[in-house]
Design an enzyme around this catalytic site. Structure first.
Site, PDB file in Angstrom:
ATOM      1  N   CYS A 152       0.812  -1.228   0.000  1.00 37.08           N
ATOM      2  CA  CYS A 152       0.000   0.000   0.000  1.00 37.08           C
ATOM      3  C   CYS A 152       0.846   1.279   0.000  1.00 37.08           C
ATOM      4  O   CYS A 152       0.379   2.327  -0.469  1.00 37.08           O
ATOM      5  CB  CYS A 152      -0.960  -0.013   1.177  1.00 37.08           C
ATOM      6  SG  CYS A 152      -0.204  -0.474   2.743  1.00 37.08           S
ATOM      7  N   HIS A 244      -2.020   6.990   3.155  1.00 37.65           N
ATOM      8  CA  HIS A 244      -0.575   7.057   3.336  1.00 37.65           C
ATOM      9  C   HIS A 244      -0.058   8.319   2.649  1.00 37.65           C
ATOM     10  O   HIS A 244      -0.262   8.512   1.437  1.00 37.65           O
ATOM     11  CB  HIS A 244       0.109   5.831   2.714  1.00 37.65           C
ATOM     12  CG  HIS A 244      -0.144   4.539   3.443  1.00 37.65           C
ATOM     13  ND1 HIS A 244      -0.788   4.466   4.662  1.00 37.65           N
ATOM     14  CD2 HIS A 244       0.200   3.259   3.126  1.00 37.65           C
ATOM     15  CE1 HIS A 244      -0.844   3.192   5.050  1.00 37.65           C
ATOM     16  NE2 HIS A 244      -0.252   2.448   4.145  1.00 37.65           N
TER      17      HIS A 244
END
Ligand code: NAP
Length: 354
Positions: A152, A244
């Site tokens: 990710c 993120h």
């Protein structure tokens, strides 16, 4: 087998977890795929999905899924196409068993990403890597296949670096500020992460460094030659729920100006955009003007979590360019990425599902 709406039946391995729930949510509204088979561990087998999975996304679990009985991850039972949101320890054995039995496994797990015959796919960046499937089936004798999506945190960096290959990327320093949902549920203990930053995520730096080289690599003679660049990653867990954020400093052969970088990012379109795939964001990378953006709370849901936002593109006194990027870790970095991979497989008829 299709239902009467013409959708392709699909299964989900690890349907009860953080990423599994995103699959259930995304597929409930999908125009091509229908999640008709949900599987998880022995702990969940035989229970209704609503009992086995504590729904942690907004609202309630879709009605069809809530009433379904969770199955064991047994190959040969579910539909041909299965998405995998399995814990890596389970994926290492379960995914090849499914591929051997003829299933096409579109996986989030790390177990096979770096195998030389397994596509590590971002459809906008390296769709040509799907050619590895031919080699995979020949060498392993599988009737099915495994296709993976990146870690990710890798996906955010690789989405930004892909369009910049044209300037000759030589070196990258990436520092991540990663959301707690990236650790699954219950993940990081609250007493460790509230009001805090944890400057290590086990194994994550190595994944970002090697996976980006493979994703940006070129296909020659049935193999991927990793992109010749050095990548140094610093990974940090921060008290953010989803998204993120990453700062990147990039060294190039050429010396592109910040405006040339911005133009390359904004004008970039990939195969999913050309094919108008259902999960494809119309513009994969959106550059923001405000000098304090992107921020996870404000920008993470761009294009249903499939867009990557970039800001603060400027010159770097050490390398050439620095910028900030943000992506949704459980959507663009996991379930949404896998659904887009499956859309590419179906659209290009690389694999027939019915
Ligand atoms: P998670 O919340 O811990 O869920 C794990 C799932 O795997 C659950 O459905 C669990 O079923 C199942 N499972 C565990 N052991 C099993 C076994 N032995 N046999 C069958 N099923 C088993 O994890 P997650 O965060 O969703 O992550 C899933 C995968 O995606 C991992 O490989 C992870 O590295 C990867 N990933 C996660 C993210 C993210 O942002 N979270 C991003 C990219 C990739 P039970 O509920 O029955 O235990």
């Amino acid at each position: 087998m299709n239902d009467r709406t013409g959708r392709i039946d699909v299964g989900i391995l690890g349907a009860t977890g953080t990423v599994g729930q995103q699959f259930v949510r995304l597929l409930a509204a999908h125009p091509w795929f229908r999640a008709s088979w949900l599987a998880a561990s022995e702990r969940s087998e035989g229970k209704r999905y609503s009992e086995a999975a504590t729904w942690r996304l907004g609202g309630q679990a879709p009605a069809d899924a809530a009433g379904a009985v969770v199955q064991a991850c047994q190959p040969g039972r579910g539909p041909r196409l299965v998405f995998s949101a399995l814990d890596a320890s389970a994926a290492a054995d379960v995914e090849p068993a499914f591929a051997k039995a003829g299933h096409v496994v579109v996986s989030n797990a790390r177990s096979f990403r770096m195998q030389p015959d397994v596509p590590l796919l971002i459809p906008e960046i390296n769709p040509e890597h799907l050619a590895l499937i031919t080699r995979q089936r020949r060498e392993r004798g599988w009737a099915g296949a495994i296709v993976t999506n990146p870690n990710c945190a890798t996906v955010v960096a690789a989405m930004v670096l892909g369009p910049l290959r044209t300037f000759g990327i030589r070196s990258v320093i990436v520092t991540t500020m990663q959301a707690v949902s990236g650790a699954g549920y219950p993940g990081v203990p609250s007493l460790d992460i509230v009001s805090n930053v944890i400057p290590r995520i086990s194994g994550e730096e190595e994944k970002i460094e090697s996976e980006t080289q493979k994703i940006l690599g070129s296909m020659t003679d049935g193999a991927v030659t990793p992109h010749a660049m050095v990548v140094s990653a610093h990974t940090n867990r921060v008290p953010v729920i989803d998204g993120h954020t990453e700062t990147l400093s990039i060294g190039f052969d050429e010396r592109p100006s910040p405006s040339a970088i911005r133009k390359a990012l904004e004008e970039f379109r990939g195969r999913p955009q050309t094919l108008s795939l259902p999960s494809a964001p119309p513009q994969p990378i959106v550059c923001l003007d405000a000098d304090d953006r992107p921020q996870p709370r404000l920008d993470v849901d761009l294009d249903h979590g499939m867009g990557v936002t970039v800001g603060r593109i400027r010159n770097c006194p050490v390398l050439h360019t620095k910028l900030v990027a943000l992506g949704h870790n459980t959507i663009r970095g996991a379930a949404g990425a896998a659904v887009l991979n499956a859309e590419l497989l179906a659209s290009e008829r690389i694999i027939e599902f019915d």
